[in-house]
Design a protein around this motif. Structure first.
Motif, PDB file in Angstrom:
ATOM      1  N   ASN A 165     -20.936  49.394  46.811  1.00 47.80           N
ATOM      2  CA  ASN A 165     -19.639  50.101  47.102  1.00 47.80           C
ATOM      3  C   ASN A 165     -19.592  50.788  48.433  1.00 47.80           C
ATOM      4  O   ASN A 165     -18.285  50.848  49.191  1.00 47.80           O
ATOM      5  CB  ASN A 165     -19.405  51.015  45.980  1.00 47.80           C
ATOM      6  CG  ASN A 165     -19.224  50.096  44.637  1.00 47.80           C
ATOM      7  OD1 ASN A 165     -18.981  48.695  44.720  1.00 47.80           O
ATOM      8  ND2 ASN A 165     -18.967  50.773  43.636  1.00 47.80           N
ATOM      9  N   ALA A 166     -20.644  51.170  48.802  1.00 48.98           N
ATOM     10  CA  ALA A 166     -20.571  51.918  50.134  1.00 48.98           C
ATOM     11  C   ALA A 166     -20.155  50.920  51.426  1.00 48.98           C
ATOM     12  O   ALA A 166     -19.301  51.350  52.166  1.00 48.98           O
ATOM     13  CB  ALA A 166     -22.016  52.469  50.512  1.00 48.98           C
ATOM     14  N   CYS A 167     -20.704  49.735  51.262  1.00 53.32           N
ATOM     15  CA  CYS A 167     -20.341  48.558  52.226  1.00 53.32           C
ATOM     16  C   CYS A 167     -18.958  48.036  51.933  1.00 53.32           C
ATOM     17  O   CYS A 167     -18.010  47.813  52.886  1.00 53.32           O
ATOM     18  CB  CYS A 167     -21.185  47.456  52.133  1.00 53.32           C
ATOM     19  SG  CYS A 167     -22.895  47.950  52.478  1.00 53.32           S
ATOM     20  N   LEU A 168     -18.506  47.888  50.604  1.00 49.51           N
ATOM     21  CA  LEU A 168     -17.255  47.499  50.425  1.00 49.51           C
ATOM     22  C   LEU A 168     -16.120  48.370  50.667  1.00 49.51           C
ATOM     23  O   LEU A 168     -14.849  47.898  51.430  1.00 49.51           O
ATOM     24  CB  LEU A 168     -17.001  47.093  48.991  1.00 49.51           C
ATOM     25  CG  LEU A 168     -17.883  45.942  48.463  1.00 49.51           C
ATOM     26  CD1 LEU A 168     -17.420  45.402  47.072  1.00 49.51           C
ATOM     27  CD2 LEU A 168     -17.994  44.752  49.397  1.00 49.51           C
ATOM     28  N   ASN A 169     -16.157  49.668  50.653  1.00 46.39           N
ATOM     29  CA  ASN A 169     -15.236  50.475  51.068  1.00 46.39           C
ATOM     30  C   ASN A 169     -15.083  50.476  52.456  1.00 46.39           C
ATOM     31  O   ASN A 169     -14.178  50.688  53.149  1.00 46.39           O
ATOM     32  CB  ASN A 169     -15.703  52.021  50.447  1.00 46.39           C
ATOM     33  CG  ASN A 169     -15.531  52.099  49.087  1.00 46.39           C
ATOM     34  OD1 ASN A 169     -14.887  51.416  48.449  1.00 46.39           O
ATOM     35  ND2 ASN A 169     -16.061  53.283  48.426  1.00 46.39           N
ATOM     36  N   ASP A 170     -16.371  50.238  53.437  1.00 48.99           N
ATOM     37  CA  ASP A 170     -16.093  50.298  54.737  1.00 48.99           C
ATOM     38  C   ASP A 170     -15.599  48.932  55.191  1.00 48.99           C
ATOM     39  O   ASP A 170     -14.709  49.200  56.336  1.00 48.99           O
ATOM     40  CB  ASP A 170     -17.644  50.188  55.319  1.00 48.99           C
ATOM     41  CG  ASP A 170     -18.061  51.485  55.606  1.00 48.99           C
ATOM     42  OD1 ASP A 170     -17.434  52.560  55.392  1.00 48.99           O
ATOM     43  OD2 ASP A 170     -19.459  51.596  55.921  1.00 48.99           O
ATOM     44  N   ILE A 171     -15.540  48.209  54.547  1.00 49.02           N
ATOM     45  CA  ILE A 171     -14.583  46.702  55.062  1.00 49.02           C
ATOM     46  C   ILE A 171     -13.047  46.837  54.512  1.00 49.02           C
ATOM     47  O   ILE A 171     -12.215  46.332  54.909  1.00 49.02           O
ATOM     48  CB  ILE A 171     -15.381  45.685  54.875  1.00 49.02           C
ATOM     49  CG1 ILE A 171     -15.346  45.041  53.220  1.00 49.02           C
ATOM     50  CG2 ILE A 171     -16.496  45.380  55.300  1.00 49.02           C
ATOM     51  CD1 ILE A 171     -15.819  43.695  53.146  1.00 49.02           C
ATOM     52  N   ALA A 172     -13.009  47.751  53.209  1.00 44.57           N
ATOM     53  CA  ALA A 172     -11.582  47.595  52.980  1.00 44.57           C
ATOM     54  C   ALA A 172     -10.845  48.600  53.755  1.00 44.57           C
ATOM     55  O   ALA A 172      -9.696  48.431  53.509  1.00 44.57           O
ATOM     56  CB  ALA A 172     -11.830  48.227  51.451  1.00 44.57           C
ATOM     57  N   VAL A 173     -11.288  49.332  54.463  1.00 49.09           N
ATOM     58  CA  VAL A 173     -10.616  50.333  55.177  1.00 49.09           C
ATOM     59  C   VAL A 173      -9.741  49.589  56.215  1.00 49.09           C
ATOM     60  O   VAL A 173      -8.599  50.196  56.795  1.00 49.09           O
ATOM     61  CB  VAL A 173     -11.723  51.350  56.250  1.00 49.09           C
ATOM     62  CG1 VAL A 173     -11.192  51.920  57.428  1.00 49.09           C
ATOM     63  CG2 VAL A 173     -12.253  52.254  55.010  1.00 49.09           C
ATOM     64  N   SER A 174     -10.172  48.482  56.629  1.00 44.44           N
ATOM     65  CA  SER A 174      -9.572  47.396  57.622  1.00 44.44           C
ATOM     66  C   SER A 174      -8.470  46.593  56.867  1.00 44.44           C
ATOM     67  O   SER A 174      -8.087  45.582  57.452  1.00 44.44           O
ATOM     68  CB  SER A 174     -10.305  46.505  58.295  1.00 44.44           C
ATOM     69  OG  SER A 174     -11.673  47.128  58.999  1.00 44.44           O
ATOM     70  N   GLY A 175      -8.580  46.670  55.391  1.00 38.61           N
ATOM     71  CA  GLY A 175      -7.372  45.734  54.963  1.00 38.61           C
ATOM     72  C   GLY A 175      -8.347  44.499  54.329  1.00 38.61           C
ATOM     73  O   GLY A 175      -7.420  43.559  53.633  1.00 38.61           O
ATOM     74  N   ALA A 176      -9.479  44.473  54.526  1.00 37.18           N
ATOM     75  CA  ALA A 176     -10.138  43.011  54.349  1.00 37.18           C
ATOM     76  C   ALA A 176     -10.529  42.908  52.666  1.00 37.18           C
ATOM     77  O   ALA A 176     -10.678  43.918  52.285  1.00 37.18           O
ATOM     78  CB  ALA A 176     -11.270  42.885  55.130  1.00 37.18           C
TER      79      ALA A 176
END
Lengths: 345, 345
Positions: free
Chosen positions: A88-99
């Motif tokens: 979840n730490a990683c997924l939230n980081d990429i979600a920030v770009s809308g990915a």
């Protein structure tokens, strides 16, 4: 002590490693999607990418660890959620770009390789992946007895996602007067544990917490929340209202100061209304026991908000409806050069 | 000792971390290619993917570490090549599928965060990326004083590449009678260091080596060779001869047995001609000093061949011409069930 003549005598237990690999393979198999191709012995993970669904696709990737939260997992012998934290730490980081996330890989290094512990850890990684609907397509498990003490280990993760270039969230739409929405955190997530552990010593971890968690240890181990689904719902709602998310900040290492400003155009900052969201008790406990200043708290911890979302003022209600526990927590303001870009009032 | 009231007092040096980030940013900037997009504060690395160049693209990804080779780097205070090891270990893993590398990320966890050491380590990662023509688009640097002793650290890497599905190398073309070519290794690469360090104790590392390296320490730290360019040249040569690479094995953890069989169809194995390639002196030294059996050597180390390549017998000469230091080292044979699939004669 004689010189070792085999890899095993040198401290590397090849058979136990094979048992661990079997269990990892089983855990990973549960996350497989049709896009995953088998083959060539697993040197690399193979993921079939369908470019048809994205105009001008941008691959978004992130790597992260879970910090010294894992020392709490080690001390309590509970290894089944630290992998969820990692994903979840990683997924939230990429979600920030809308990915949208595509796939995940993990790196696990241990002092003492025990197949049952590896299974618990990687089982958590697989559970996090399964919850996000993405496959765990690769990983490395390394036994390094001279680097990690006895039961210690480290865990790193790597996520790749994709977004059409036109759908990238890059902060360029942020204007003074926009509103800031906060998405609640489940606790410390994966940041500030070196301070938290120094304040709340191991002997306190079995003590009961009032409220949200059974014990202090439980509260400290509460997994990092994924905002992937929340952000999808939020974006859908804003778009059907003719707008979009203007900016997202994942409140990780560096706290509010370290993460919010870098998602805003120069000259803009955020005024935050302290008290506009519920602060999980674990933060209050850390602050009181450690006699920690407010400024240090928000520089180190998320203090209850794991993701901030900037939206046009007219769409706040639609946003709040899309994510039931989201809170209206502040607004975007102009900030003269040299002034702090996050102010708490 | 009083309870810490700040993150810094808890052992996390935020200012030194910022200095480290500056230097990392500079190192990574030197690897940027036109496909890299800036933006949104670096939560995720952004890479513009051009699907036009690949029909039915398959993303191939790998994660790896450098094992306890880094304890040698730490002991000798030489941190500038361990990042090259990391990159090449990962790139070779994805090259085995026939993929071209696209980008790289690294995870670095340290006990004591010193900006100059971080700069050396990540400088090596960036150098490895630059040599392969790919950008270092993300990374994590974590200070975990209670997990890593003083000057210790761990380093993990993540590489993503791409290959058109029709160009995947998956071993399905391998036939009995095919020839095996070996691509020389530069030394131990990143495997078997727990045994190597147990046999060659630190006090020997400053001693001179005859031949390939100045000292034993130099030989032990010799960076992992990248086969990306070799394999490109090899494939071009084979294709212009109407063939292709049938199978590739990266000789990493598990040695020959652990890596060659899994790249071959069931029922096939490899007969290897011992003595058909030059064995770097470091392996002879380890074997002699440790009185290690031949079988244990090839189960633990690459013993001089970092990548095996299976090609049709008629194209061996073309292959050898494409990679000047490649050696013809054996052939593919039928192997009855239950028999060893790699035999050294």
């Amino acid at each position: 002590m004689s010189t070792p003549r085999t890899y095993r005598e040198a401290g590397v237990d090849v058979d136990e490693a094979e048992r661990a690999v079997e269990r990892i393979t089983r855990a990973a198999a549960a996350t497989v999607t049709p896009a995953v191709l088998g083959g060539i012995g697993g040197f690399g993970g193979l993921f079939r990418f369908d470019p048809g669904s994205y105009v001008d696709p941008v691959l978004v990737s992130s790597t992260d660890g879970v910090g010294t939260k894992l020392l709490i997992a080690v001390a309590l012998g509970r290894h089944d959620t630290i992998g969820v934290d990692l994903v979840n730490a990683c997924l939230n980081d990429i979600a920030v770009s809308g990915a949208n996330p595509l796939f995940f890989l993990d790196y696990l290094a241990l002092g003492d390789l025990r197949a049952d512990v590896v299974e618990e850890i990687v089982g958590g990684v697989a559970a996090g992946c399964a919850a996000a609907g993405i496959p765990l397509i690769g990983g490395e498990t390394a036994q390094m007895p001279d680097l990690y003490r006895d039961s210690h280990y480290d865990l790193a993760g790597f996520a790749v996602g994709v977004v059409a270039r036109a759908d990238l969230i890059d902060g360029s739409r942020v204007r003074a007067g926009d509103e800031v929405i906060g998405l609640p955190s489940s606790g410390l997530h994966t940041n500030g544990y070196s301070l938290a552990r120094a304040v709340l010593l191991p002997e306190t971890w079995s003590r009961p917490m009032n409220g949200d968690a059974a014990t202090i240890g439980d509260a400290l181990l509460e997994p990092h929340r994924s905002y992937v689904d929340d952000l999808r719902a939020l974006r859908r709602a804003l778009r059907s209202g003719g707008g979009d998310i203007h900016s997202l900040a994942h409140i990780t290492g560096g706290g509010w100061e370290g993460n919010v400003p870098r998602t805003l155009p120069a000259g803009l900052g955020v005024d935050v209304d302290t008290g506009s969201w519920p602060v999980p008790r674990i933060f209050t406990l850390i602050q009181q026991r450690g006699d920690i200043a407010d400024e240090e708290m928000v520089r180190t911890f998320n203090v209850g908000i794991g993701m901030t979302v900037v939206v046009a003022a007219g769409l706040v209600d639609a946003a709040l409806e899309a994510v039931p526990d989201a809170c209206r927590i502040g607004r975007v303001v102009e900030v003269p050069q040299g002034q702090p870009r996050v102010r708490f009032a």
